[in-house]
Design a protein around this motif. Sequence first.
Motif, PDB file in Angstrom:
ATOM      1  N   ALA A 227      37.962  55.284 126.399  1.00  9.04           N
ATOM      2  CA  ALA A 227      37.133  55.616 127.558  1.00  9.04           C
ATOM      3  C   ALA A 227      37.729  56.772 128.352  1.00  9.04           C
ATOM      4  O   ALA A 227      37.002  57.626 128.855  1.00  9.04           O
TER       5      ALA A 227
ATOM      6  N   LEU B 162      29.425  48.821 131.436  1.00  6.20           N
ATOM      7  CA  LEU B 162      30.408  48.900 130.354  1.00  6.20           C
ATOM      8  C   LEU B 162      30.031  47.881 129.285  1.00  6.20           C
ATOM      9  O   LEU B 162      29.854  46.695 129.584  1.00  6.20           O
TER      10      LEU B 162
ATOM     11  N   GLY C  81      37.628  44.788 128.975  1.00  6.89           N
ATOM     12  CA  GLY C  81      36.569  45.325 129.822  1.00  6.89           C
ATOM     13  C   GLY C  81      36.970  45.356 131.289  1.00  6.89           C
ATOM     14  O   GLY C  81      36.659  46.313 132.004  1.00  6.89           O
TER      15      GLY C  81
ATOM     16  N   ALA D 141      37.068  48.855 133.367  1.00  8.44           N
ATOM     17  CA  ALA D 141      36.262  48.967 134.592  1.00  8.44           C
ATOM     18  C   ALA D 141      37.151  49.232 135.805  1.00  8.44           C
ATOM     19  O   ALA D 141      36.820  50.071 136.656  1.00  8.44           O
TER      20      ALA D 141
ATOM     21  N   ASN E  53      29.459  44.385 132.977  1.00 11.88           N
ATOM     22  CA  ASN E  53      30.622  44.504 132.100  1.00 11.88           C
ATOM     23  C   ASN E  53      30.476  43.431 131.027  1.00 11.88           C
ATOM     24  O   ASN E  53      30.566  42.249 131.320  1.00 11.88           O
TER      25      ASN E  53
END
Length: 189
Positions: free
Chosen positions: A46, A59, A99, A103, A112
């Motif tokens: 990411a 996400l 995740g 985030a 998410n």
Amino acid sequence: MKVIAASQIDGNAAVDDKALKAHLSCYLDHPPRRVDRLILQALLGAAVLQSRPRAESGLYLASSYPARPTMQALLEAVCVHGKLPKPFEFVNSVSNAAGFHVAQQLRLNGPNLFIGAGPDVWSDLTRLAGLDLAEGVIGQALLVLCDERDGFQVQALLLEPGDGGPLAGTDFASLTAGVRVTRLDLRTG
């Protein structure tokens, strides 16, 4: 929907967590500590995107396996030795731990979601993100796939709504046709 940014990271098993952390520190000011390999890979995939997702982005993360060393240590402690798991092993054994960290580091506030990567993972991810984009729940969607079958590969897409309807393609190559993909090759030897 349209793809506005994409990244792909390729590495082999010789690339250890320390090397992943070193690469990650090139993209993030304060990378998290005490995270496992899956989290490091997802963060790196990411973080290398040329365009940063906006705060309201959703996400959508997928992986074929949880972090294997973490799960192995957790299962060995609990099942073989009858001990309580270490806090690091317990917290990072939750699939959505990756995740959470992505985030948190990218300051994403949207939905998410973590899913197990099946044979049609890109179709699954784009369909889930497409629903939230179509409903206006989010303005962008960050999709990340971590795969550790042969070494490791992390692929990420940043999507926005578009006038063309659903994306054409069911794999990373077809989804990114005509899009500049930021690539990072961490294979050694």
